[in-house]
Design a protein around this motif. Structure first.
Motif, PDB file in Angstrom:
ATOM      1  N   SER A  54      19.622  40.497  -9.323  1.00 47.80           N
ATOM      2  CA  SER A  54      20.409  40.248  -8.113  1.00 47.80           C
ATOM      3  C   SER A  54      20.325  41.475  -7.224  1.00 47.80           C
ATOM      4  O   SER A  54      20.228  42.599  -7.717  1.00 47.80           O
ATOM      5  N   PRO A  55      20.362  41.297  -5.902  1.00 47.97           N
ATOM      6  CA  PRO A  55      20.387  42.465  -5.019  1.00 47.97           C
ATOM      7  C   PRO A  55      21.763  43.142  -4.967  1.00 47.97           C
ATOM      8  O   PRO A  55      21.928  44.134  -4.281  1.00 47.97           O
ATOM      9  N   ARG A  56      22.760  42.587  -5.676  1.00 47.32           N
ATOM     10  CA  ARG A  56      24.133  43.085  -5.710  1.00 47.32           C
ATOM     11  C   ARG A  56      24.865  42.853  -4.390  1.00 47.32           C
ATOM     12  O   ARG A  56      26.009  42.415  -4.400  1.00 47.32           O
ATOM     13  N   LEU A  57      24.227  43.159  -3.271  1.00 46.87           N
ATOM     14  CA  LEU A  57      24.826  42.848  -1.956  1.00 46.87           C
ATOM     15  C   LEU A  57      24.481  41.390  -1.677  1.00 46.87           C
ATOM     16  O   LEU A  57      23.357  41.071  -1.295  1.00 46.87           O
ATOM     17  N   VAL A  58      25.436  40.501  -1.944  1.00 48.95           N
ATOM     18  CA  VAL A  58      25.140  39.066  -1.880  1.00 48.95           C
ATOM     19  C   VAL A  58      26.104  38.353  -0.927  1.00 48.95           C
ATOM     20  O   VAL A  58      27.274  38.719  -0.816  1.00 48.95           O
ATOM     21  N   SER A  59      25.589  37.321  -0.291  1.00 49.65           N
ATOM     22  CA  SER A  59      26.407  36.524   0.631  1.00 49.65           C
ATOM     23  C   SER A  59      27.170  35.466  -0.155  1.00 49.65           C
ATOM     24  O   SER A  59      26.811  35.128  -1.289  1.00 49.65           O
ATOM     25  N   THR A  60      28.210  34.928   0.472  1.00 50.66           N
ATOM     26  CA  THR A  60      28.956  33.848  -0.195  1.00 50.66           C
ATOM     27  C   THR A  60      28.045  32.653  -0.454  1.00 50.66           C
ATOM     28  O   THR A  60      28.200  31.976  -1.470  1.00 50.66           O
ATOM     29  N   HIS A  62      24.916  32.764  -1.189  1.00 54.32           N
ATOM     30  CA  HIS A  62      24.125  33.111  -2.366  1.00 54.32           C
ATOM     31  C   HIS A  62      24.959  32.866  -3.638  1.00 54.32           C
ATOM     32  O   HIS A  62      24.472  32.308  -4.617  1.00 54.32           O
ATOM     33  N   ILE A  63      26.226  33.274  -3.589  1.00 61.64           N
ATOM     34  CA  ILE A  63      27.088  33.048  -4.761  1.00 61.64           C
ATOM     35  C   ILE A  63      27.227  31.536  -5.021  1.00 61.64           C
ATOM     36  O   ILE A  63      27.205  31.089  -6.165  1.00 61.64           O
TER      37      ILE A  63
ATOM     38  N   PRO B  18      14.687  40.203  -5.185  1.00 68.86           N
ATOM     39  CA  PRO B  18      15.594  39.558  -4.233  1.00 68.86           C
ATOM     40  C   PRO B  18      16.041  40.545  -3.143  1.00 68.86           C
ATOM     41  O   PRO B  18      16.357  41.689  -3.438  1.00 68.86           O
ATOM     42  N   ASP B  23      20.193  38.126   2.365  1.00 70.60           N
ATOM     43  CA  ASP B  23      21.612  37.766   2.236  1.00 70.60           C
ATOM     44  C   ASP B  23      22.393  38.155   3.487  1.00 70.60           C
ATOM     45  O   ASP B  23      23.251  37.407   3.956  1.00 70.60           O
ATOM     46  N   GLU B  26      21.569  35.678   6.129  1.00 75.86           N
ATOM     47  CA  GLU B  26      22.216  34.397   5.822  1.00 75.86           C
ATOM     48  C   GLU B  26      23.667  34.426   6.309  1.00 75.86           C
ATOM     49  O   GLU B  26      24.137  33.501   6.966  1.00 75.86           O
ATOM     50  N   CYS B 106      34.725  32.653  -2.624  1.00 77.31           N
ATOM     51  CA  CYS B 106      33.805  32.523  -1.485  1.00 77.31           C
ATOM     52  C   CYS B 106      34.509  31.875  -0.292  1.00 77.31           C
ATOM     53  O   CYS B 106      34.339  32.314   0.856  1.00 77.31           O
ATOM     54  N   GLY B 115      31.777  37.422   4.825  1.00 80.40           N
ATOM     55  CA  GLY B 115      30.923  36.578   3.985  1.00 80.40           C
ATOM     56  C   GLY B 115      29.958  37.384   3.134  1.00 80.40           C
ATOM     57  O   GLY B 115      29.117  36.825   2.445  1.00 80.40           O
ATOM     58  N   LEU B 116      30.111  38.719   3.175  1.00 79.72           N
ATOM     59  CA  LEU B 116      29.253  39.565   2.329  1.00 79.72           C
ATOM     60  C   LEU B 116      30.089  40.229   1.233  1.00 79.72           C
ATOM     61  O   LEU B 116      31.248  40.599   1.458  1.00 79.72           O
ATOM     62  N   THR B 117      29.473  40.370   0.074  1.00 76.58           N
ATOM     63  CA  THR B 117      30.181  40.907  -1.091  1.00 76.58           C
ATOM     64  C   THR B 117      29.252  41.830  -1.871  1.00 76.58           C
ATOM     65  O   THR B 117      28.048  41.816  -1.664  1.00 76.58           O
ATOM     66  N   ASN B 118      29.853  42.569  -2.783  1.00 75.86           N
ATOM     67  CA  ASN B 118      29.081  43.156  -3.880  1.00 75.86           C
ATOM     68  C   ASN B 118      29.580  42.506  -5.151  1.00 75.86           C
ATOM     69  O   ASN B 118      30.771  42.562  -5.457  1.00 75.86           O
TER      70      ASN B 118
END
Lengths: 353, 395
Positions: A54-60, A62-63, B18, B23, B26, B106, B115-118
């Motif tokens: 995972s890139p760790r910095l993920v969008s909702t 993506h989750i 990835p 992201d 997006e 989410c 809308g961005l997370t770790n």
């Protein structure tokens, strides 16, 4: 009014039934192939974990995609690892191959198990931090692209744990990593005397300096920095916003090697300085990527099986590490902080190269 | 073709790993904050410098931690990230999730933030990256209604974290997940209302492989271990011998050389074993930790700032750890009381022990000195004695 102090969701409500049934009663595990673990309980039941990068910095979104996959193959049960990987938790062996195939088709790398390079633990960098000396996600992405094969395969002598921290605060565990990538400043903070009296507490700023380089100037209610004593850690800026230290022309990255956190065989070890400075060269940090790849390749071709980076270097000696990697040894490699002399050689025993 | 606003970041969409840029894009398609974040990051890539201002104190009602204030230094160019605060959401122990829980998170974050997370931050929390000051309280209200709470920040107990433990690992010597959840629930006040000299981290690894880097990264490190003998399945040892060189890969790499392999039988001299886990790691089907399990407690670990990085030091070689963990909690509270009383502002526990001395610490918290605490006794003759050790002069 929202309820406070309710604490996190109870992990017990997040466990798949196969884990509930075998909790604390696991017997052994096998790595079926890179990225696929099988844990077998005393009951004879098996749990399969499929690990994806995972890139760790993920969008909702993506989750949500991860959720879609988990619902399709594993009744909606998953977890994240301490290195930011995603693990899909299955009890049906027949679902492994279709899951792996779907992950690959959607661009998820499957691996990170056994003697591989797992995901790089890293910090925020320019994305969201106010003290970075470099970006975090960018160098990580650039490097993982180049060492991808080591995530999806498991062909190194032992685990290689890489971590990146974008300043000396080290929000990641970089100080005990096989390879640590650390953002550094190289110039002294530029004290804004007009702002110090309003935004800084002078005693705590003085106390924040590891080398005692900061003195109070009580007459002018400001601070002075002894440039010769400053090693640019940036901690003064953390406590005093009027001492900015970022310097685009001189900030960059240092590389550290040979640390570990596990107690297996050798004791946990700090990483030691390998390369004092490499430039910030976005978007792909080619100097950093090249340097790290070189260290990995030299390690892979010289270390014995099960030997971590630091164990290999201790066996062959640092003089050989520098000779084999071709990394120049400089006076920056010789410690001059507290307890520095503990790292000086006190015997006549050393190798010529 | 339309020219991209982000030519430098676009380069990081290429390659097999990835891409975080994908992201961000997006999120940027539906969220103006994410869009400005992307553009500001592109500027950082061009300028080679961060574009966030220094800190800023923001929060939610009743809490002094869990939210990190963040403001752009170029709000003229990127008005939607003028305020772009982080919320730390305490993760379930071991980072286990049901998808319905993640989906709720989410939805809340799409409603209130960028809308961005770790998934996740270095300490363990789920990090919600970027919202405005006005949205903090409503976002917290929705999180709380959905069963989430914030983690620690600032001079507080930081969100405790634990390895996967008995949920999936046959080597777990303590219930790291239950202990982590128990301590998190017991110390909500210390997490949410900063009252310490500085941060305090607790990490729990259920064996000496230390998958959450407890010794390197926490002020209080709990490492699962055992007191009795390694359990051996002799048939499985012989089965491993078909595929690996047991002498070379297991016995010769044992740090105490406490194993003998005669080609048929493995003998372990357990009194010499230091429970490093190597042999068990290599032959998990054949060897298991003993049955008399508990944990070693170490203290003082931290990253370099200010006085240099420290690895935690052993202060309790063995403690049984079973609910309600009273002995451990009692120790934690005595340690924190001492640190709270004598620690200077921004002084971590390890630095305070360095400054005042381990013997002072041990006496204050009531722990006996034992040889397991040191690699070797001191080599210098600068030895202190307590007044009560000395004969008083008769008057």
């Amino acid at each position: 009014m929202a309820k406070t102090d309710i604490g996190p969701p109870d992990y017990k409500t997040m466990l798949p039934p196969v884990i509930e049934r075998n909790y604390g009663k696991w017997l052994y595990h096998e790595i079926l192939k890179p990225g696929v673990l099988m844990h077998v309980g005393e009951s004879g039941e098996a749990l399969y974990s499929v690990r994806a990068g995972s890139p760790r910095l993920v969008s909702t979104d993506h989750i949500r995609e991860i959720c879609d996959i988990a619902e399709k193959y594993c009744q909606g049960f998953l977890r994240f690892t301490s290195r930011h990987n995603i693990e899909f938790l299955l009890d049906d062996e027949d679902q492994i191959e279709p899951l792996v195939a779907e992950l690959k088709s959607r661009g998820y790398p499957v691996g990170g198990t056994g003697h591989s390079i797992s995901n790089i633990v890293h910090t925020q960098g320019w994305v969201h931090c106010h003290t970075p000396a470099t970006d975090a996600s960018g160098p990580v992405k650039a490097l993982m692209d180049e060492i991808y094969e080591h995530f999806v395969e498991s062909k190194l002598p032992a685990h290689v744990r890489i971590a990146l921290a974008c300043c000396l605060n080290m929000c990641g565990a970089v100080h005990c990593s096989d390879i640590a990538i650390l953002g550094i400043h190289r110039t002294v903070p530029k004290t804004d005397n007009s702002r110090v009296p309003n935004v800084c507490e002078i005693p705590s700023t003085i106390a924040s300096c590891p080398t005692g380089a900061i003195r109070g100037d009580m007459k002018n209610k400001t601070l002075t920095v002894n440039d010769e004593k400053c090693m640019y850690c940036g901690n003064c800026y953390t406590v005093c916003p009027a001492m900015p230290i970022a310097d685009p022309e001189n900030d960059g990255i240092s590389i550290w090697v040979g640390g570990k956190v596990s107690n297996a065989r050798s004791k946990p070890m700090f990483s030691k300085l390998a390369i004092p400075f490499l430039p910030n060269n976005p978007p792909r940090w080619p100097e950093v990527v090249h340097a790290v790849k070189n260290i990995i390749e030299v390690y892979a071709s010289h270390a014995k099986k099960h030997e971590r980076m630091g164990e290999w270097i201790e066996r062959v000696g640092w003089e050989r590490f520098f000779a084999l990697t071709g990394i120049p040894f400089t006076d920056q490699h010789i410690d001059d902080f507290d307890l520095a002399t503990e790292t000086f050689r006190t015997s006549a025993q050393f190798k010529w190269r | 073709m339309e020219r991209s606003d982000t030519p430098l970041l676009d380069e990081l969409e290429k390659g097999q790993w990835p891409s975080f840029v994908k992201d961000m894009k997006e999120a940027a398609r539906k969220n103006p904050m994410a869009k400005d974040l992307l553009k500001q990051l592109e500027l950082s890539y061009k300028d080679k410098i961060g574009h966030w201002k220094h800190g800023g104190i923001v929060g939610v009602k009743g809490y002094g931690s869990g939210v990190i204030g963040r403001y752009s230094d170029r709000p003229d160019l990127f008005p939607h990230v003028q305020a772009f605060h982080t919320m730390r959401v305490n993760h379930p122990s071991g980072w286990f999730y049901k998808t319905e829980t993640l989906r709720k998170l989410c939805d809340i974050w799409d409603k209130h933030g960028s809308g961005l997370t770790n998934m996740h931050g270095s300490t363990g929390d789920a990090i919600l990256l970027g919202t405005t000051t006005e949205h903090l309280q409503p976002c917290f209200n929705d999180l709380s209604d959905a069963g989430f709470d914030l983690g620690g920040s600032g001079s507080a107990l930081r969100t405790p974290s634990a390895c996967v433990g008995p949920a999936r690992c046959e080597w777990a010597c303590v219930d790291s997940l239950d202990l982590c959840y128990h301590l998190t629930m017991a110390y909500q006040d210390q997490m949410h209302r900063p009252m310490f000299p500085y941060k305090f981290k607790i990490k729990i690894s259920a064996c000496a492989n230390d998958c959450v880097a407890a010794i390197a990264r926490s002020d209080l490190s709990i490492i699962g271990t055992w007191k009795d003998a390694i359990r051996i399945n002799a048939d499985e040892v012989r089965a491993y011998a078909e595929n690996i060189n047991i002498q070379k890969e297991v016995c010769d790499l044992c740090p105490t050389r406490c194993m003998e392999w005669d080609g048929n039988k493995l003998k372990i001299y357990d009194e010499d074993c230091t429970r490093c886990m190597h042999c068990i790691n290599v032959m998990p089907k054949a060897l298991r930790p003993g049955k008399e399990t508990g944990a070693s407690i170490l203290v003082g670990g931290k990253a370099p700032i200010v006085k240099g990085a420290l690895l935690s030091w052993v202060v309790v070689p063995f403690m049984k750890l079973e609910p309600p963990y009273d002995e451990l909690k009692d120790l934690i509270e005595r340690i924190q009381d001492w640190w709270d009383e004598f620690g200077k502002s921004r002084e971590r526990l390890g630095e305070l022990i360095q400054r005042l001395g381990m013997r002072v610490f041990l006496k204050a918290v009531g722990l006996p000195a034992v040889p397991q605490m040191v690699k070797a006794p001191r080599t210098n003759p600068y030895v202190f004695f307590w007044p009560e050790d000395l004969k008083k002069e008769e008057k």
